[in-house]
Design a protein around this motif. Sequence first.
Motif, PDB file in Angstrom:
ATOM      1  N   LEU A  86       0.832  -1.206   0.000  1.00 44.51           N
ATOM      2  CA  LEU A  86       0.000   0.000   0.000  1.00 44.51           C
ATOM      3  C   LEU A  86       0.864   1.252   0.000  1.00 44.51           C
ATOM      4  N   PHE A  87       0.348   2.302  -0.609  1.00 45.69           N
ATOM      5  CA  PHE A  87       1.021   3.598  -0.578  1.00 45.69           C
ATOM      6  C   PHE A  87      -0.041   4.680  -0.690  1.00 45.69           C
ATOM      7  N   ASP A  88       0.018   5.683   0.174  1.00 48.33           N
ATOM      8  CA  ASP A  88      -0.966   6.758   0.146  1.00 48.33           C
ATOM      9  C   ASP A  88      -0.350   8.072  -0.264  1.00 48.33           C
ATOM     10  N   TRP A  89      -0.925   8.696  -1.273  1.00 44.84           N
ATOM     11  CA  TRP A  89      -0.502  10.047  -1.630  1.00 44.84           C
ATOM     12  C   TRP A  89      -1.082  11.018  -0.601  1.00 44.84           C
ATOM     13  N   TYR A  90      -0.338  12.026  -0.256  1.00 39.52           N
ATOM     14  CA  TYR A  90      -0.764  13.150   0.590  1.00 39.52           C
ATOM     15  C   TYR A  90      -1.067  12.799   2.048  1.00 39.52           C
ATOM     16  N   VAL A 136     -12.538   7.852  -6.011  1.00 36.19           N
ATOM     17  CA  VAL A 136     -12.154   8.134  -7.398  1.00 36.19           C
ATOM     18  C   VAL A 136     -10.644   7.951  -7.580  1.00 36.19           C
ATOM     19  N   GLY A 137     -10.226   6.900  -8.287  1.00 37.06           N
ATOM     20  CA  GLY A 137      -8.786   6.672  -8.483  1.00 37.06           C
ATOM     21  C   GLY A 137      -8.158   6.175  -7.193  1.00 37.06           C
ATOM     22  N   CYS A 138      -8.552   4.959  -6.774  1.00 37.31           N
ATOM     23  CA  CYS A 138      -8.130   4.451  -5.453  1.00 37.31           C
ATOM     24  C   CYS A 138      -6.640   4.134  -5.404  1.00 37.31           C
ATOM     25  N   GLY A 139      -6.024   3.823  -6.566  1.00 31.26           N
ATOM     26  CA  GLY A 139      -4.613   3.432  -6.558  1.00 31.26           C
ATOM     27  C   GLY A 139      -4.388   2.300  -5.577  1.00 31.26           C
ATOM     28  N   ASN A 140      -3.258   2.359  -4.841  1.00 33.24           N
ATOM     29  CA  ASN A 140      -3.015   1.347  -3.801  1.00 33.24           C
ATOM     30  C   ASN A 140      -3.050   2.003  -2.421  1.00 33.24           C
ATOM     31  N   SER A 141      -3.966   2.974  -2.304  1.00 37.23           N
ATOM     32  CA  SER A 141      -4.118   3.715  -1.054  1.00 37.23           C
ATOM     33  C   SER A 141      -4.855   2.894  -0.001  1.00 37.23           C
ATOM     34  N   ALA A 142      -4.473   3.088   1.262  1.00 35.90           N
ATOM     35  CA  ALA A 142      -5.140   2.390   2.367  1.00 35.90           C
ATOM     36  C   ALA A 142      -6.404   3.126   2.821  1.00 35.90           C
ATOM     37  N   ILE A 190     -12.838   2.860  -7.677  1.00 31.30           N
ATOM     38  CA  ILE A 190     -12.551   2.719  -9.110  1.00 31.30           C
ATOM     39  C   ILE A 190     -11.146   3.227  -9.421  1.00 31.30           C
ATOM     40  N   ASP A 191     -10.569   2.665 -10.466  1.00 31.95           N
ATOM     41  CA  ASP A 191      -9.275   3.143 -10.966  1.00 31.95           C
ATOM     42  C   ASP A 191      -9.136   2.682 -12.418  1.00 31.95           C
ATOM     43  N   VAL A 192      -8.403   3.449 -13.232  1.00 29.46           N
ATOM     44  CA  VAL A 192      -8.165   3.013 -14.618  1.00 29.46           C
ATOM     45  C   VAL A 192      -7.157   1.883 -14.678  1.00 29.46           C
ATOM     46  N   VAL A 194     -12.410  -1.630 -12.407  1.00 29.89           N
ATOM     47  CA  VAL A 194     -11.611  -0.871 -13.371  1.00 29.89           C
ATOM     48  C   VAL A 194     -12.590   0.054 -14.079  1.00 29.89           C
ATOM     49  N   MET A 195     -12.422   1.339 -13.903  1.00 33.71           N
ATOM     50  CA  MET A 195     -13.357   2.294 -14.514  1.00 33.71           C
ATOM     51  C   MET A 195     -12.677   3.648 -14.671  1.00 33.71           C
ATOM     52  N   ASP A 196     -12.990   4.301 -15.778  1.00 34.80           N
ATOM     53  CA  ASP A 196     -12.443   5.629 -16.045  1.00 34.80           C
ATOM     54  C   ASP A 196     -13.319   6.662 -15.332  1.00 34.80           C
ATOM     55  N   ALA A 197     -12.700   7.472 -14.490  1.00 36.68           N
ATOM     56  CA  ALA A 197     -13.461   8.464 -13.719  1.00 36.68           C
ATOM     57  C   ALA A 197     -14.077   9.532 -14.619  1.00 36.68           C
ATOM     58  N   THR A 198     -13.614   9.626 -15.860  1.00 43.15           N
ATOM     59  CA  THR A 198     -14.178  10.630 -16.760  1.00 43.15           C
ATOM     60  C   THR A 198     -15.367  10.066 -17.541  1.00 43.15           C
ATOM     61  N   ASP A 203     -11.714  12.209  -3.812  1.00 43.95           N
ATOM     62  CA  ASP A 203     -10.596  12.183  -4.765  1.00 43.95           C
ATOM     63  C   ASP A 203      -9.356  12.673  -4.041  1.00 43.95           C
ATOM     64  N   LYS A 204      -8.378  11.809  -3.912  1.00 51.41           N
ATOM     65  CA  LYS A 204      -7.116  12.208  -3.279  1.00 51.41           C
ATOM     66  C   LYS A 204      -6.010  11.955  -4.295  1.00 51.41           C
ATOM     67  N   GLY A 205      -5.651  12.993  -5.010  1.00 49.79           N
ATOM     68  CA  GLY A 205      -4.518  12.888  -5.928  1.00 49.79           C
ATOM     69  C   GLY A 205      -4.862  12.544  -7.366  1.00 49.79           C
ATOM     70  N   THR A 206      -6.112  12.152  -7.652  1.00 49.30           N
ATOM     71  CA  THR A 206      -6.435  11.737  -9.025  1.00 49.30           C
ATOM     72  C   THR A 206      -6.587  12.953  -9.939  1.00 49.30           C
TER      73      THR A 206
HETATM   74  C1  LIG Z   1      -1.690  10.197  -7.432  1.00 52.40           C
HETATM   75  S1  LIG Z   1      -2.476   8.628  -7.561  1.00 52.40           S
HETATM   76  C2  LIG Z   1      -3.555   8.699  -6.139  1.00 52.40           C
HETATM   77  C3  LIG Z   1      -3.960   7.331  -5.687  1.00 52.40           C
HETATM   78  C4  LIG Z   1      -4.751   7.296  -4.376  1.00 52.40           C
HETATM   79  N1  LIG Z   1      -5.998   8.033  -4.480  1.00 52.40           N
HETATM   80  C5  LIG Z   1      -3.927   7.834  -3.213  1.00 52.40           C
HETATM   81  O1  LIG Z   1      -4.324   8.822  -2.598  1.00 52.40           O
HETATM   82  O2  LIG Z   1      -2.884   7.251  -2.901  1.00 52.40           O
HETATM   83  C6  LIG Z   1      -3.593   8.887  -8.931  1.00 52.40           C
HETATM   84  C7  LIG Z   1      -4.494   7.687  -9.223  1.00 52.40           C
HETATM   85  O3  LIG Z   1      -5.455   8.067 -10.217  1.00 52.40           O
HETATM   86  C8  LIG Z   1      -5.640   6.981 -11.102  1.00 52.40           C
HETATM   87  N2  LIG Z   1      -6.209   7.541 -12.342  1.00 52.40           N
HETATM   88  C9  LIG Z   1      -5.605   8.346 -13.245  1.00 52.40           C
HETATM   89  N3  LIG Z   1      -6.468   8.678 -14.220  1.00 52.40           N
HETATM   90  C10 LIG Z   1      -7.652   8.075 -13.917  1.00 52.40           C
HETATM   91  C11 LIG Z   1      -8.928   8.032 -14.538  1.00 52.40           C
HETATM   92  N4  LIG Z   1      -9.178   8.682 -15.688  1.00 52.40           N
HETATM   93  N5  LIG Z   1      -9.910   7.308 -13.950  1.00 52.40           N
HETATM   94  C12 LIG Z   1      -9.680   6.638 -12.791  1.00 52.40           C
HETATM   95  N6  LIG Z   1      -8.492   6.642 -12.162  1.00 52.40           N
HETATM   96  C13 LIG Z   1      -7.493   7.353 -12.713  1.00 52.40           C
HETATM   97  C14 LIG Z   1      -4.252   6.380 -11.238  1.00 52.40           C
HETATM   98  O4  LIG Z   1      -4.267   5.070 -11.749  1.00 52.40           O
HETATM   99  C15 LIG Z   1      -3.774   6.468  -9.790  1.00 52.40           C
HETATM  100  O5  LIG Z   1      -4.157   5.343  -9.058  1.00 52.40           O
END
Ligand SMILES: C[S@@+](CC[C@H](N)C(=O)[O-])C[C@H]1O[C@@H](n2cnc3c(N)ncnc32)[C@H](O)[C@@H]1O
Length: 239
Positions: free
Chosen positions: A13-17, A42-48, A64-66, A87-91, A105-108
């Motif tokens: 796991l890794f958390d941005w911010y 939105v864009g969960c990545g590998n956040s905890a 969701i995450d791409v 797996v889903m595009d947030a847009t 949304d944290k970092g997406t």
């Molecule tokens: C900076 S990371 C933040 C991850 C997580 N939210 C965190 O705080 O650690 C950005 C995340 O956004 C995802 N991402 C980028 N574009 C995206 C999109 N169009 N739809 C969904 N996820 C997206 C990336 O795959 C990545 O996991």
Amino acid sequence: DYWETRFQETDGLFDWYATYQELAGVFEEFCPAPAEPEVLMVGCGNSALSSEMHAAGYRRIANIDVSAAAVEKMAAHFRDLGLSWQVMDATDMAFAEGSFDLAVDKGTLDAMMHGGAADQVEALSTEVWRTLRPGGVFVLVSHSPARLAALDRGVAARYGQGARWEALELRRCPLSAQATLINVLRSKLNGRPLAEAFKDAALLREAADEARQSRKQMALLEAFRQFRARKARQAAAEG
Ligand SMILES: C[S@@+](CC[C@H](N)C(=O)[O-])C[C@H]1O[C@@H](n2cnc3c(N)ncnc32)[C@H](O)[C@@H]1O
């Protein structure tokens, strides 16, 4: 692409911010768990964060995450929590209108901005707006100075010039211990790769001390902010 490769190559796991610890006050104030809110991550990545929110009482979280690699790994890692991982595009989301009480949304958005894709941020904005119920809350953790303008441009283009996000509060979120250390290291490395820090024990020690000091300062400022907010609420209640 960048994110897919990153998550294929990374485990754990890794958390941005920030972690839930730094964000708990925001969630509790604007969308408390006992109300059983439907949450969109939105864009969960590998956040905890989702697992930490689950532990705090938020049981219904759609993540969701791409990146397919990120989603697969997270679904396996947290298989016992009963959260959803897609797996889903947030847009361009598959959820129905008004599905969620809270979007996070944290970092997406920042990742999109960083990639120079302001049009994606606008599409993300309209999708979060569409999938939130009326009166729903969007907690956005971002350091992009252009975020609010881009969010408003998106909804105005789709829903008419009168549509704009109502900013409930702009709060300086304390960084997690890990994010603070990374920031201090980056400033000390002057553009050199972060990995170099791990070859220099003295630099690491110095950065760790600075990061601790900075976290103490942030905690003090946060306590002061909470005190002022409490006073303001009391004054408002007393008329
Ligand atoms: C900076 S990371 C933040 C991850 C997580 N939210 C965190 O705080 O650690 C950005 C995340 O956004 C995802 N991402 C980028 N574009 C995206 C999109 N169009 N739809 C969904 N996820 C997206 C990336 O795959 C990545 O996991």
